[in-house]
Design a protein around this motif. Sequence first.
Motif, PDB file in Angstrom:
ATOM      1  N   VAL A 185      17.693 -23.926  31.280  1.00 43.58           N
ATOM      2  CA  VAL A 185      17.452 -22.860  31.923  1.00 43.58           C
ATOM      3  C   VAL A 185      17.417 -22.490  33.443  1.00 43.58           C
ATOM      4  O   VAL A 185      17.549 -22.509  34.415  1.00 43.58           O
ATOM      5  CB  VAL A 185      16.215 -21.508  31.749  1.00 43.58           C
ATOM      6  N   ALA A 186      16.311 -24.186  33.832  1.00 41.60           N
ATOM      7  CA  ALA A 186      16.283 -24.217  35.528  1.00 41.60           C
ATOM      8  C   ALA A 186      17.369 -24.467  36.424  1.00 41.60           C
ATOM      9  O   ALA A 186      16.763 -23.821  37.655  1.00 41.60           O
ATOM     10  CB  ALA A 186      14.856 -25.674  35.604  1.00 41.60           C
ATOM     11  N   ALA A 187      18.668 -24.319  36.352  1.00 40.88           N
ATOM     12  CA  ALA A 187      20.043 -24.262  36.267  1.00 40.88           C
ATOM     13  C   ALA A 187      20.003 -22.918  37.269  1.00 40.88           C
ATOM     14  O   ALA A 187      20.765 -23.295  38.376  1.00 40.88           O
ATOM     15  CB  ALA A 187      20.720 -25.105  36.239  1.00 40.88           C
ATOM     16  N   GLU A 188      19.945 -22.733  36.255  1.00 43.22           N
ATOM     17  CA  GLU A 188      20.127 -20.591  36.927  1.00 43.22           C
ATOM     18  C   GLU A 188      19.356 -19.678  37.109  1.00 43.22           C
ATOM     19  O   GLU A 188      19.649 -19.581  37.969  1.00 43.22           O
ATOM     20  CB  GLU A 188      20.615 -19.966  35.476  1.00 43.22           C
ATOM     21  N   ARG A 189      17.698 -20.519  36.388  1.00 42.97           N
ATOM     22  CA  ARG A 189      16.857 -19.334  37.376  1.00 42.97           C
ATOM     23  C   ARG A 189      15.186 -20.569  37.219  1.00 42.97           C
ATOM     24  O   ARG A 189      15.347 -21.123  36.396  1.00 42.97           O
ATOM     25  CB  ARG A 189      16.184 -18.125  36.347  1.00 42.97           C
ATOM     26  N   PRO A 190      14.327 -19.873  38.319  1.00 45.09           N
ATOM     27  CA  PRO A 190      13.431 -20.591  38.464  1.00 45.09           C
ATOM     28  C   PRO A 190      12.161 -19.934  37.139  1.00 45.09           C
ATOM     29  O   PRO A 190      13.178 -19.462  36.192  1.00 45.09           O
ATOM     30  CB  PRO A 190      12.499 -20.046  39.716  1.00 45.09           C
ATOM     31  N   VAL A 191      11.502 -21.402  36.498  1.00 43.06           N
ATOM     32  CA  VAL A 191      10.035 -20.966  35.531  1.00 43.06           C
ATOM     33  C   VAL A 191       9.289 -21.744  36.113  1.00 43.06           C
ATOM     34  O   VAL A 191       9.013 -22.666  36.807  1.00 43.06           O
ATOM     35  CB  VAL A 191      11.283 -22.966  34.422  1.00 43.06           C
ATOM     36  N   ARG A 192       8.777 -20.073  35.682  1.00 44.40           N
ATOM     37  CA  ARG A 192       7.014 -20.974  35.990  1.00 44.40           C
ATOM     38  C   ARG A 192       6.152 -21.452  34.924  1.00 44.40           C
ATOM     39  O   ARG A 192       6.431 -21.674  33.923  1.00 44.40           O
ATOM     40  CB  ARG A 192       6.591 -18.923  36.134  1.00 44.40           C
ATOM     41  N   LEU A 193       5.411 -22.303  35.344  1.00 40.79           N
ATOM     42  CA  LEU A 193       4.701 -23.052  34.753  1.00 40.79           C
ATOM     43  C   LEU A 193       2.680 -22.908  34.767  1.00 40.79           C
ATOM     44  O   LEU A 193       2.693 -22.064  35.861  1.00 40.79           O
ATOM     45  CB  LEU A 193       4.650 -25.019  35.386  1.00 40.79           C
ATOM     46  N   ASP A 194       2.258 -23.474  33.915  1.00 44.99           N
ATOM     47  CA  ASP A 194       0.848 -23.479  34.261  1.00 44.99           C
ATOM     48  C   ASP A 194       0.705 -23.998  34.819  1.00 44.99           C
ATOM     49  O   ASP A 194       1.258 -25.415  35.162  1.00 44.99           O
ATOM     50  CB  ASP A 194       0.213 -23.771  33.065  1.00 44.99           C
ATOM     51  N   ALA A 195      -0.200 -24.115  35.579  1.00 37.45           N
ATOM     52  CA  ALA A 195      -1.364 -24.975  36.711  1.00 37.45           C
ATOM     53  C   ALA A 195      -1.032 -26.473  36.642  1.00 37.45           C
ATOM     54  O   ALA A 195      -0.940 -27.336  37.111  1.00 37.45           O
ATOM     55  CB  ALA A 195      -2.966 -24.708  37.346  1.00 37.45           C
ATOM     56  N   ALA A 196      -1.725 -27.120  34.822  1.00 40.84           N
ATOM     57  CA  ALA A 196      -1.975 -28.331  34.993  1.00 40.84           C
ATOM     58  C   ALA A 196      -0.563 -28.951  34.715  1.00 40.84           C
ATOM     59  O   ALA A 196      -0.130 -29.753  34.806  1.00 40.84           O
ATOM     60  CB  ALA A 196      -2.527 -28.385  33.819  1.00 40.84           C
ATOM     61  N   THR A 197       0.716 -28.168  34.572  1.00 44.74           N
ATOM     62  CA  THR A 197       2.024 -28.482  33.540  1.00 44.74           C
ATOM     63  C   THR A 197       2.464 -28.391  35.782  1.00 44.74           C
ATOM     64  O   THR A 197       3.207 -29.471  35.630  1.00 44.74           O
ATOM     65  CB  THR A 197       2.764 -27.592  33.261  1.00 44.74           C
ATOM     66  N   PHE A 198       2.344 -27.885  36.543  1.00 41.65           N
ATOM     67  CA  PHE A 198       2.459 -27.750  37.893  1.00 41.65           C
ATOM     68  C   PHE A 198       2.705 -28.499  38.175  1.00 41.65           C
ATOM     69  O   PHE A 198       3.306 -29.987  39.248  1.00 41.65           O
ATOM     70  CB  PHE A 198       2.310 -26.688  38.707  1.00 41.65           C
ATOM     71  N   ALA A 199       1.001 -29.278  38.217  1.00 34.86           N
ATOM     72  CA  ALA A 199      -0.138 -30.446  39.668  1.00 34.86           C
ATOM     73  C   ALA A 199       0.580 -31.540  38.299  1.00 34.86           C
ATOM     74  O   ALA A 199       0.995 -32.870  39.003  1.00 34.86           O
ATOM     75  CB  ALA A 199      -1.014 -30.597  38.662  1.00 34.86           C
ATOM     76  N   LEU A 200       1.266 -31.682  37.610  1.00 29.70           N
ATOM     77  CA  LEU A 200       2.067 -32.923  36.275  1.00 29.70           C
ATOM     78  C   LEU A 200       3.177 -33.061  37.136  1.00 29.70           C
ATOM     79  O   LEU A 200       3.326 -34.174  37.575  1.00 29.70           O
ATOM     80  CB  LEU A 200       2.269 -32.152  34.890  1.00 29.70           C
ATOM     81  N   PHE A 201       4.308 -32.448  37.313  1.00 24.86           N
ATOM     82  CA  PHE A 201       5.751 -32.602  38.390  1.00 24.86           C
ATOM     83  C   PHE A 201       5.889 -32.549  39.788  1.00 24.86           C
ATOM     84  O   PHE A 201       6.155 -33.087  40.119  1.00 24.86           O
ATOM     85  CB  PHE A 201       6.437 -31.218  37.916  1.00 24.86           C
TER      86      PHE A 201
END
Length: 295
Positions: A64-80
Motif C-alpha cells: 500500500v505504500a505507493a498509494e498512501r503513507p504507512v505509519r510506523l512505530d518508533a523502532a521500525t521507523f529508526a530501522l528504516f
Amino acid sequence: MDSHASAVRLATAAMGTRFEIVLPGPDAERLRPIGEAALEEIEALHRRLTRFAASSLLSHINRVAAERPVRLDAATFALFEDALAGHRASGGAFDITVAPLMEAWGYGPSAVGAPLAPRPLPRTGMDAIELDPATRTIRFLRPGVSLDLGGIAKGHAVDRAAEILREHGVESALVHGGTSSVAAIGAPEGEPGWRVALGPEPDAPVVTLRDTTLSVSGRWAPDRRQDGQASEPDASRRTSHIVDPHRGEPLAADGPTKVAVIGPSARLGDAWATALLVLGRRPATLPEDWIAYFL
C-alpha cells in the motif's frame, strides 16, 4: 563461541535462521525469563518484518505504500532511517529495494519459474522511499517498489534483544542470529570478552567482542535452477544471493568471499557488511571506529 557451563542458553528459529542467547551466571531463575522476553521480541520482529508472510507489516508496506503513507512505530521507523543512511553512505551499495531483483533472479517467495537472466531488469533505488519524521510514516514515490530488509532486519532483532537484556540489568550476554549477526554484552567471568570465530573454517580468524556487535555477510548461496529450486553448488555457474544494486545482478565470482564488520550497531553492521561485500573494498565513508575484515 566458547562454552560456558554455568549459563542459561535459549534459542528460537526466526528470519530463516537460528537465534541464540547465552546468559552466563549462577542465577538461572532470574536470567531465564529475561532471556525469554528477548526471544519473544525477536519472534515478534520476525512476524512484522518478513516479506514471506502476507500478514506482516513489511508485506503491508509493500502493498500500500505507493498509494498512501504507512505509519510506523518508533523502532521500525529508526530501522528504516538506518537503512536509508546506510544506502547513502555506501553510495547505493546497500539497498533494501532490491526485492524485485531478488525475485527475478530466483530468490524470493514468488521466484519459481523465474529465468536466470531476466530482461528487462526491474527498476530499483531508494530514491523511491520517503520517510517523514513528523508523521513517522513511510511511502513509495513510484509504483512497483518492494522492500527486502534481509540482514538488516536480523541485525535489528539482535540489537533489540540486547537492548531488552540491558534494560533488565544483564551485564554479560551473547546474542546471535545464525552467527552472522552478533551482539556481545560485557564478558564471561574471568574473560576479556566473547571469543567468536569469523567462520566455520579451522583457520578462520577469531575476534574478542565486548560491548560491541559483529556482522558477517557472505557471497555464496545455493544455485538456482530454472525451476527456482535450490541445487548443489556448481563452481562454473553458481551465483550469489546478494544482488549488486548498481548492476542489477548477483555478485560475480571475483571479490571477497566474506566480509565481517565490528561496530556499535548490529543492524548498521549488517548494512555495512553487505555494502562492503558489493564494493569489494573499504570506502572512506565507513566510520573510523568500525573494524572491517575482508575474507
